[in-house]
Motif scaffolding. Sequence first.
Motif, PDB file in Angstrom:
ATOM      1  N   LEU A   1       8.625  -3.954  -4.424  1.00  0.00           N
ATOM      2  CA  LEU A   1       9.807  -4.235  -3.407  1.00  0.00           C
ATOM      3  C   LEU A   1       9.901  -3.133  -2.462  1.00  0.00           C
ATOM      4  CD1 LEU A   1      12.492  -5.250  -6.275  1.00  0.00           C
ATOM      5  CD2 LEU A   1      11.331  -6.805  -4.685  1.00  0.00           C
TER       6      LEU A   1
ATOM      7  N   ALA B   1      10.236  -3.701   1.633  1.00  0.00           N
ATOM      8  CA  ALA B   1      11.253  -3.033   2.300  1.00  0.00           C
ATOM      9  C   ALA B   1      10.928  -2.249   3.439  1.00  0.00           C
ATOM     10  CB  ALA B   1      12.214  -2.353   1.350  1.00  0.00           C
TER      11      ALA B   1
ATOM     12  N   LEU C   1      13.688 -10.205  -0.757  1.00  0.00           N
ATOM     13  CA  LEU C   1      14.463  -9.157  -0.680  1.00  0.00           C
ATOM     14  C   LEU C   1      15.823  -9.586  -0.570  1.00  0.00           C
ATOM     15  CD1 LEU C   1      12.708  -6.507   1.924  1.00  0.00           C
ATOM     16  CD2 LEU C   1      12.927  -6.420  -0.553  1.00  0.00           C
TER      17      LEU C   1
END
Length: 308
Positions: free
Chosen positions: A5, A9, A74
Amino acid sequence: MSITLRKLAVFTKVAETGQATKSGELLLMSQPAISMALKELEENAGGQLFIRQGRRLILNDRGRLLLEPAQEILRRVARFENLLAESERQPRGLLRIGASTTIGNYLLPSLIARYSCLYTDAKASLQVGNTHQIEVSLDRGDIDLGLIEGPSHAPLLKAIPWRNDELVVIAGREHPITKINSVTADMLEKANWIMREPGSGTREVFEAALAEFGGSINIDLELGHTEAIKKAVEAGLGISCLSRLAVQRELENGWLVEISTHLNLTRSLTILLRDDGYRTKLLQSFLDMLLLNEVQGSECASRKAIQK
């Protein structure tokens, strides 16, 4: 394949800013850490995702293909984290609110302050745009709740009537139209108008009201901000039509003058939700506050005093 993740990001933030350094500042990461994350992600992807132009990083066709799925992942993770953060007793987390200009600038600040006072573990962010922009943001999942002026044109969103608002035609105090007792539709058509951009709920409602009389207006100047319109009207550049909420102070001080017309300029302010069948405690608590309209700021202040 190790796609984290954190890498997603970094990817989405660099795509947004076009700069590794700026992305690092926003993500609280060093520039070398950003570069390493991008390098590893591009290795996972089997090729470059950005075009390097000096210090600028611009998505190539492969990067553009992957950006939307990365953003969606996300968003889903953020929603999952909000669900995990919810307390049985009190809503917690970040509520993302979008509002069209009049609501965002003149109604919501005090309501968000009241909400934050009532629920100390809840936070809210506010995105302000025109009605069309708020509909798109909500449909895309960038915000959790929208508030717009006038009707919605997004059939997949759930629209809930909230409260009424009134538009008023305004002019600077030295404008010749202020000296006329009865302003006709023909006079309005010939006037120089300063209005919001297409997509604005205020403009749509006004044009619909004028069309009922078979009229149209000559727009000399389009401005994307209500405050700029008020200043232009006050300076005598033309007349406009804005929410009474936005011009009440100027009317009371005599800086602007309300022009009486026969137009029906009432409108409904609307709450928009994604119709996905589920509302978090965070979202429901804010929605209840909007709809009940019973919680007053003094009650919030009293509650804080008791807590102390």
